[in-house]
Enzyme design. Structure first.
Site, PDB file in Angstrom:
ATOM      1  CG  PHE A 125       9.386   5.308   2.787  1.00 44.26           C
ATOM      2  CD1 PHE A 125       9.896   5.301   1.506  1.00 44.26           C
ATOM      3  CD2 PHE A 125       9.283   4.098   3.471  1.00 44.26           C
ATOM      4  CE1 PHE A 125      10.293   4.114   0.903  1.00 44.26           C
ATOM      5  CE2 PHE A 125       9.672   2.901   2.871  1.00 44.26           C
ATOM      6  CZ  PHE A 125      10.176   2.914   1.591  1.00 44.26           C
TER       7      PHE A 125
ATOM      8  CG  ASP B  54       9.207  -8.112   5.176  1.00 40.61           C
ATOM      9  OD1 ASP B  54       8.402  -7.180   5.345  1.00 40.61           O
ATOM     10  OD2 ASP B  54       9.695  -8.747   6.131  1.00 40.61           O
ATOM     11  CB  THR B  55      12.663  -3.580   3.681  1.00 37.42           C
ATOM     12  OG1 THR B  55      12.496  -3.624   2.266  1.00 37.42           O
ATOM     13  CG2 THR B  55      13.926  -2.796   4.000  1.00 37.42           C
TER      14      THR B  55
ATOM     15  CG  HIS C  75       7.301   6.821  -1.071  1.00 37.67           C
ATOM     16  ND1 HIS C  75       7.895   7.993  -1.460  1.00 37.67           N
ATOM     17  CD2 HIS C  75       6.597   7.116   0.036  1.00 37.67           C
ATOM     18  CE1 HIS C  75       7.568   8.946  -0.622  1.00 37.67           C
ATOM     19  NE2 HIS C  75       6.776   8.444   0.294  1.00 37.67           N
ATOM     20  CE  LYS C  76       7.981  -0.760   0.767  1.00 36.26           C
ATOM     21  NZ  LYS C  76       7.619  -2.009   1.449  1.00 36.26           N
TER      22      LYS C  76
ATOM     23  CE1 TYR D 228      14.238   2.592  12.029  1.00 37.61           C
ATOM     24  CE2 TYR D 228      13.048   1.374  10.341  1.00 37.61           C
ATOM     25  CZ  TYR D 228      13.344   1.596  11.665  1.00 37.61           C
ATOM     26  OH  TYR D 228      12.759   0.820  12.639  1.00 37.61           O
TER      27      TYR D 228
ATOM     28  CE  LYS E 280      15.243   4.737  -0.490  1.00 43.56           C
ATOM     29  NZ  LYS E 280      13.965   4.762   0.207  1.00 43.56           N
TER      30      LYS E 280
ATOM     31  CG  ASN F 260      -1.985  -1.043   1.156  1.00 38.11           C
ATOM     32  OD1 ASN F 260      -2.677  -1.124   0.146  1.00 38.11           O
ATOM     33  ND2 ASN F 260      -2.109  -1.866   2.182  1.00 38.11           N
TER      34      ASN F 260
END
Ligand code: IMP
Length: 196
Positions: A153, A73-74, A16-17, A155, A176, A13
């Site tokens: 977003f 997943d990060t 950005h991704k 960290y 980035k 959701n």
């Protein structure tokens, strides 16, 4: 003959991704959002590994909605914290905490610490044409002593990638994405699509 472009759902959701994935996979697949398939589920992330959580999310969409799907997943692994917060990065400061709460806790835990080494790792799980694939990307860096920058977003304001003096939150999104953990995992995904 023109190649048919498959549709694949990105189980996130995070706008950005989505934008980032659409840029990297452009021309290879059409990336659908969860909203596009009318999925408003709270998808659980109950595994204790990045791979496990990425697979749960991708299977959730495939099993319930029938679409080929990928999910990521990060984790932020901080050396002085023995790899924490890792798979628990989103909930580091508590179940419903904000990114600022997470950053505040991280800076507090590292306040007397000289070793600021850290790395972001992303695992992308893909369910495509009946098979399962995993792609992994990593970026090494260090944790800043305070917030720097306003873009991005999570960290980003306290993560300074190696060979840079800027935090992720001080970089243009394309700079980035070119070196980030997720950018690297997504590039492997794009290469897989090119070579299949
Ligand atoms: P998720 O697996 O993408 O939900 O991310 C887990 C945690 O890492 C969340 O707190 C995110 O905000 C954070 N995170 C994920 N990707 C990034 C990034 O590219 N920069 C900064 N924080 C991130």
């Amino acid at each position: 003959m023109e190649k048919c472009i498959p549709e694949i759902v990105f189980a996130t959701n995070n706008p950005h991704k989505l934008e980032e994935a659409r840029a990297i996979l452009s021309g290879k697949v059409k990336v659908l959002s969860l909203a596009d398939i009318n999925c408003h589920d709270e998808i659980p992330e109950t595994a204790d590994t990045l791979e496990g959580n990425a697979l749960i999310k991708a299977h959730w969409v495939k099993d319930r909605y029938g679409f080929d799907c990928f999910a990521d997943d990060t984790g932020l692994m901080v050396e002085a914290l023995h790899g924490a917060p890792g798979v628990y990065s989103a909930r580091f400061a508590g179940e419903h905490c904000s990114p600022d709460d997470n950053i505040a806790l991280l800076l507090d835990k590292l306040k007397e610490e000289i070793n600021r080494e850290a790395r972001f790792v992303t695992v992308v799980a893909l369910i495509f044409e009946g098979k399962e694939y995993l792609f992994e990307g990593e970026v090494k860096g260090r944790i800043a002593n305070e917030h720097c920058g306003k873009s991005g977003f999570g960290y980003d304001p306290v993560f300074i990638p190696e060979n840079s003096s800027l935090s992720f939150a001080e970089m243009a999104p394309e700079d980035k994405n070119a070196i980030s953990h997720r950018g690297r995992a997504m590039t492997q995904f794009a290469d897989f699509l090119d070579n299949r």
